[in-house]
Design a protein around this motif. Structure first.
Motif, mmCIF file in Angstrom:
data_model
loop_
_atom_site.group_PDB
_atom_site.id
_atom_site.type_symbol
_atom_site.label_atom_id
_atom_site.label_comp_id
_atom_site.label_asym_id
_atom_site.label_seq_id
_atom_site.Cartn_x
_atom_site.Cartn_y
_atom_site.Cartn_z
ATOM 1 N N GLY A 1 0.758 -1.243 0.000
ATOM 2 C CA GLY A 1 0.000 0.000 0.000
ATOM 3 C C GLY A 1 0.789 1.294 0.000
ATOM 4 O O GLY A 1 0.214 2.368 0.159
ATOM 5 N N VAL A 2 2.094 1.237 -0.206
ATOM 6 C CA VAL A 2 2.889 2.463 -0.109
ATOM 7 C C VAL A 2 2.886 3.287 -1.401
ATOM 8 O O VAL A 2 3.286 4.448 -1.391
ATOM 9 N N GLY A 3 2.451 2.667 -2.498
ATOM 10 C CA GLY A 3 2.444 3.411 -3.758
ATOM 11 C C GLY A 3 3.337 2.808 -4.829
ATOM 12 O O GLY A 3 3.789 3.511 -5.735
ATOM 13 N N LYS A 4 3.572 1.507 -4.769
ATOM 14 C CA LYS A 4 4.413 0.843 -5.773
ATOM 15 C C LYS A 4 3.785 0.945 -7.162
ATOM 16 O O LYS A 4 4.447 1.302 -8.128
ATOM 17 N N THR A 5 2.504 0.592 -7.233
ATOM 18 C CA THR A 5 1.832 0.577 -8.529
ATOM 19 C C THR A 5 1.761 1.983 -9.109
ATOM 20 O O THR A 5 2.049 2.200 -10.291
ATOM 21 N N THR A 6 1.415 2.938 -8.264
ATOM 22 C CA THR A 6 1.336 4.327 -8.700
ATOM 23 C C THR A 6 2.706 4.799 -9.195
ATOM 24 O O THR A 6 2.813 5.418 -10.248
ATOM 25 N N ASN B 1 7.084 8.287 -0.613
ATOM 26 C CA ASN B 1 5.811 8.687 -1.212
ATOM 27 C C ASN B 1 4.831 9.202 -0.160
ATOM 28 O O ASN B 1 4.855 8.769 0.979
ATOM 29 N N ARG B 2 3.971 10.074 -0.572
ATOM 30 C CA ARG B 2 2.918 10.639 0.268
ATOM 31 C C ARG B 2 3.497 11.401 1.453
ATOM 32 O O ARG B 2 3.041 11.258 2.583
ATOM 33 N N LEU C 1 -0.827 13.809 -2.621
ATOM 34 C CA LEU C 1 -1.905 14.540 -3.271
ATOM 35 C C LEU C 1 -3.138 14.369 -2.397
ATOM 36 O O LEU C 1 -3.282 13.349 -1.725
ATOM 37 N N ASP D 1 -6.891 10.399 -4.579
ATOM 38 C CA ASP D 1 -6.223 9.253 -5.185
ATOM 39 C C ASP D 1 -5.695 9.604 -6.573
ATOM 40 O O ASP D 1 -6.111 10.575 -7.174
ATOM 41 N N VAL D 2 -4.820 8.755 -7.051
ATOM 42 C CA VAL D 2 -4.239 8.960 -8.370
ATOM 43 C C VAL D 2 -4.857 7.943 -9.310
ATOM 44 O O VAL D 2 -4.629 6.750 -9.152
ATOM 45 N N LYS E 1 -8.441 -4.965 4.162
ATOM 46 C CA LYS E 1 -7.275 -4.841 3.280
ATOM 47 C C LYS E 1 -6.002 -4.818 4.119
ATOM 48 O O LYS E 1 -6.022 -4.378 5.267
#
Ligand SMILES: Nc1ncnc2c1ncn2[C@@H]1O[C@H](COP(=O)(O)OP(=O)(O)OP(=O)(O)O)[C@@H](O)[C@H]1O
Ligand SMILES: Nc1ncnc2c1ncn2[C@@H]1O[C@H](COP(=O)(O)OP(=O)(O)OP(=O)(O)O)[C@@H](O)[C@H]1O
Ligand SMILES: [Mg+2]
Ligand SMILES: [Mg+2]
Lengths: 514, 329
Positions: free
Chosen positions: A30-35, A341-342, A487, A490-491, B10
């Protein structure tokens, strides 16, 4: 501040370097790997590289906006990638027709490739202004979403004749292994990476990693699956004589018969037959399963590969990142840097949480008082509070409470005495609201108190994040860091990914402060 | 009344934290609850700041009013060995099988088998009785696998059906299923007010319902206070900037004049407020999604110091206050 001790990660240099062929985005869940992976893909393509992004479990809306929502397990061209040389301000986000990514389309600009690399290092001034200049023609973005079961099935089909393949695909053990074995997803991601690399159609492959709680899973899981399929017990099931040929033979056979008997008693008759069919099929097909896993693993150690560790500025995520950094070093895998991130920032970082809270309380208690004794003076309170304040620099003095006397103070005092008399005049000084009554002023007070409380909360977050970051940097001062501000939402579209890409590449390390 | 509370959600949303707080809440007033974990991660031990839990129930906390919380880390391999021992008196052969990797093999190749063993142990604790016939544990709370896997995990019957059509595993699966599908069980989902966790929650509820598993409530975790609402911010529009500067100045942060410190703060503070309001707006959209599920929901605050022991007791108290969600009949 302290983070300045950590070198800055130059994302554009990494993306532009033709030697960079694979970028792997790892990190805790959930840290933003995909983003990050998708944003790097967009940026690399818009900077002229032919890029493919392998995403894993992207958020639905993100997948839709990239046109990869359907799972067919092959890369698709992403529409809406902006080639270089467009006039400034032309931002047709998302709806530019696809298929125009060819280099010839760009009206002018810096021409394909060439001498850009220099200007990157030398701090480009503004972030927003540099956008179009950053774009170069010739890039393309392709993207896909991994379907692990399908990838597994494809391996089976590719390596077995039709009849055997069908037998395997229908086997209940194969089905549960391909759908559910912890590590299958990681292995299949590696498998897919190997396939994409073998096609040699892209300059740059960006790989997202599965949502696991530990970044290490990505490195460990394939080996687990490999050694499971290659494991001792499978060997025993297949050919007891081979393993236990010597003294162990008798023992193993005894063990086997207990096992066989027990399993069939436990789970019913057909079970053992299924297990054996499965194992036999897997065995002939993947005689070298481990070899295969090892080959992909070696790909990750190759010079063209770069790992990016993504983390949120939270304790757990950064601890995970630190483990991962150590592990990469132990495995001789090249780490490009940390993406933080974030991260939160504030344009008013000079006002500490404590002071903001104190000020909010002042306003609130006054508000209460004013409700009772309207029109009672408050200049006293204000100047008393002002005395304890230094006019902090825009950023950087946060925790130093009770700021010392600095040259700004006299001006503030002057200001107070001139501006803060009872009610109406207090406001009238600064605006056209002189005639507004106490009610209006009470509203402003409440609003200001809210703003101050909000700011206090933000500063507390900043403080925690800073603390966590410092801990990481103290452990790994050599790791370059890129910060991406949070942000508010969400992205989930190309514009959002582009915004993340700009933040990734920007040199400013205090997001939001500008 | 639900006696087995299964907590999913989740990854990273706070399953372990909420499960622990729930176990504490359920143990109040002299009751006894058992908190179990099934993924071999020792999350409970970490949370309660104790050493790793053995495969054995032990007391880890005392609830206000004298109740007790016990904890157990269920281990599938150990459970299988126990099981084989119980039915087949394997003795040393069991250990030999383990050494050979057979137990690992069996629980790996048949995840359904693993799940039956794990859920089976939890159900056994629910049904266990004292000599006087009263249950040993008033409640059992399970820190369960994440939403993406929870339905398969609980739907053991279907999962092992393809593998075992007869035999004790089959029977065990059926017995487990009877408990899991009864009103004695409630499956709760933990979420944050963010798009992805909420989406996962909505999908998860649909899956659980389709499988006939009793859904309890939604725990909305890490809720941040709403400090400024949209209306207040609308009032903060341009014309009042000067008034805000005046107020800030009165509060003692500096001069309200042009270029004064208070005046310079207005811009950045309003910008932060704008971000806050946007977040609040996104969150309220997520709240609506959750409300659309028609399930009881409970909100748990974001603990500024992180979820340590003190925080856990706070969350437990809050859960008590809001009421423990039950599965709809
Ligand atoms: N800088 C950012 N600002 C705001 N939101 C962000 C930012 N980065 C990521 N997000 C959001 O956070 C959520 C999680 O991001 P993402 O899916 O990229 O994480 P992940 O590491 O891939 O998660 P998983 O481990 O589940 O695969 C998404 O909803 C995404 O839009
Ligand atoms: N209400 C809360 N306030 C503040 N921090 C919280 C809260 N709930 C959980 N946390 C923190 O969030 C992190 C994740 O929580 P937790 O471990 O309970 O999640 P989880 O869903 O069990 O994660 P995993 O999927 O890894 O098992 C932990 O660091 C925990 O301390
Ligand atoms: Mg992801
Ligand atoms: Mg957990």
């Amino acid at each position: 501040m302290t983070l300045d001790a950590a070198p800055r990660l130059d994302v554009d240099r990494l993306l532009d370097d033709p030697g960079t062929r694979i970028i792997v985005c790892c990190g805790a869940g959930g840290v933003g790997k995909t983003t990050t992976a998708a944003a790097l893909g967009v940026r690399a393509a818009e900077r002229g590289r032919k890029t493919v992004v392998l995403t894993i479990d992207p958020a639905r809306r993100l997948a839709q906006s990239m046109g990869i929502a359907s799972l067919d397990n092959v890369p698709r061209r992403v529409e809406g990638i902006l080639a270089g040389g467009r006039p400034d301000g032309d931002e047709p986000d998302g709806d530019r027709s696809a298929g125009d990514g060819s280099a010839g389309e760009a009206p002018d600009g810096e021409g394909p490739d060439g001498d850009r690399t220099d200007e990157d290092g030398t701090g480009r001034g503004g972030s927003a202004g540099g956008r179009d200049r950053d774009r170069r023609p010739g890039g393309e973005l392709h993207a896909m979403m991994l379907d692990m079961k399908r990838t597994f099935d494809e391996i089976v089909v590719a390596h077995a004749d039709a009849e055997r393949a069908r037998a395997i695909l229908e086997n209940p053990f194969y089905q549960s292994l391909s759908a559910g074995f912890a590590g299958t997803q990681e292995y299949m991601a590696m498998e897919k990476l190997g396939q994409l690399r073998a096609r040699d159609e892209w300059d740059l492959i960006i790989v997202d990693t599965p949502p696991s709680r530990s970044a290490l899973d990505f490195l460990d899981a394939p080996k687990r699956l490999g050694s499971f399929l290659d494991g001792k017990f499978i060997r025993v099931l297949m050919a007891p004589a081979k393993v236990g040929g010597r003294a162990g033979m008798k023992f193993l056979n005894a063990g086997m018969s207990v096992m066989t008997g027990t399993l069939s008693k436990l789970m019913g008759g057909q079970l053992l037959r299924d297990v054996q069919t499965f194992v036999a099929a897997m065995d002939t097909m993947f005689g070298g399963f481990r070899t295969r896993a090892d080959a992909t693993y070696r790909l990750l150690q190759a010079p063209g590969t770069a790992f990016l560790v993504v983390a949120a500025p939270e304790r757990d995520a950064l601890r995970e990142a630190a483990y991962f950094v150590e592990r990469l070093a132990a495995e001789d895998m090249p780490l490009a840097g940390l993406v933080l991130n974030r991260v939160h920032g504030s344009g008013a970082a000079g006002l500490s949480a404590e002071r903001a809270l104190g000020a909010a309380e002042t306003l609130e208690s006054e508000n209460l008082e004013n409700a009772r004794i309207v029109d009672q003076g408050d200049g006293e309170t204000a100047s008393r509070a002002a005395e304890s304040l230094g006019d902090g620099a825009p950023a950087g003095d946060s925790p130093a409470a009770g700021g010392g006397p600095d040259e700004a103070a006299p001006r503030e005092d002057e200001d107070e005495s001139a501006g803060n008399r009872p009610d109406s005049s207090g406001n009238g000084q600064d605006g056209p609201h002189g005639q507004d009554g106490p009610a209006r002023r009470a509203t402003a007070d409440r609003l200001a108190a809210g703003l101050l409380r909000l700011h206090a909360e933000r500063m507390q977050v900043l403080g925690r994040e800073q603390h966590n970051r410092d801990r990481f940097t103290a452990l790994h001062p050599e790791v370059p860091v890129a910060e991406v501000s949070a942000l508010p939402g969400d992205v989930h579209d190309l514009a959002g990914l582009r915004a993340i890409g700009e933040r990734l590449a920007a040199d400013g390390s205090t997001p939001g402060a500008a | 009344m639900s006696r087995l509370h299964v907590v999913s959600g989740k990854g990273g949303t706070g399953k372990t934290t909420v499960a622990a707080a729930l176990a504490l809440a359920l143990a109040e007033e002299g009751r006894r609850s058992l908190l179990v974990e099934v993924e071999g991660r020792q999350g409970i031990a970490q949370l309660f700041e104790t050493e790793a839990l053995p495969y054995e129930e032990r007391k880890i906390a005392v609830a206000p009013g004298g109740g007790e919380v016990f904890a157990l880390a269920i281990d599938a391999e150990r459970a299988l060995l126990d099981y084989l021992q119980m039915f087949y008196k394997l003795g040393g052969a069991g250990r030999a099988l383990k050494k050979l990797g057979a137990i690992d093999f069996a629980t790996t190749i048949a995840p359904g088998l693993r799940d039956v063993l794990l859920t089976g142990k939890a159900c056994e604790a629910v049904r266990r009785k004292r000599k006087d016939g009263r249950p040993v544990y008033d409640h059992v709370v399970m820190d369960a696998p994440p939403t993406g896997r929870i339905t398969r995990f609980l739907n053991v019957n279907d999962e092992v059906a393809g593998l075992a059509r007869i035999g004790p595993i089959h029977n065990q699966a059926q017995a487990v299923m009877r408990v899991l599908k009864s009103p004695e069980t409630a499956v709760h989902l933990v979420t944050l007010l963010e798009e992805m966790p909420v989406q996962e929650t909505v999908d998860g509820v649909a899956e659980l319902r389709a499988a006939g598993l009793p859904v309890g409530g939604i725990f909305i975790n890490m809720v941040r206070p709403e400090i400024l609402d949209e209306e207040a911010l609308a009032r903060a529009g341009g014309t009042e900037r000067a008034a805000v500067a005046g107020a800030l100045s009165r509060a003692g942060v500096g001069g309200a004049r042009r270029g004064g410190r208070a005046e310079r703060l207005v811009g950045p503070l309003l910008e932060q407020a704008g971000e806050h309001v946007e977040r609040v707006r996104l969150e309220s959209a997520q709240r609506k999604e959750i409300a659309g599920l028609g399930l009881p929901s409970r909100e748990l605050e974001l603990l500024s110091g992180g979820a340590d022991l003190a925080g856990l007791y706070r969350l437990a108290k809050d859960i008590r206050k809001q009421g423990i969600p039950e599965a709809a009949a």
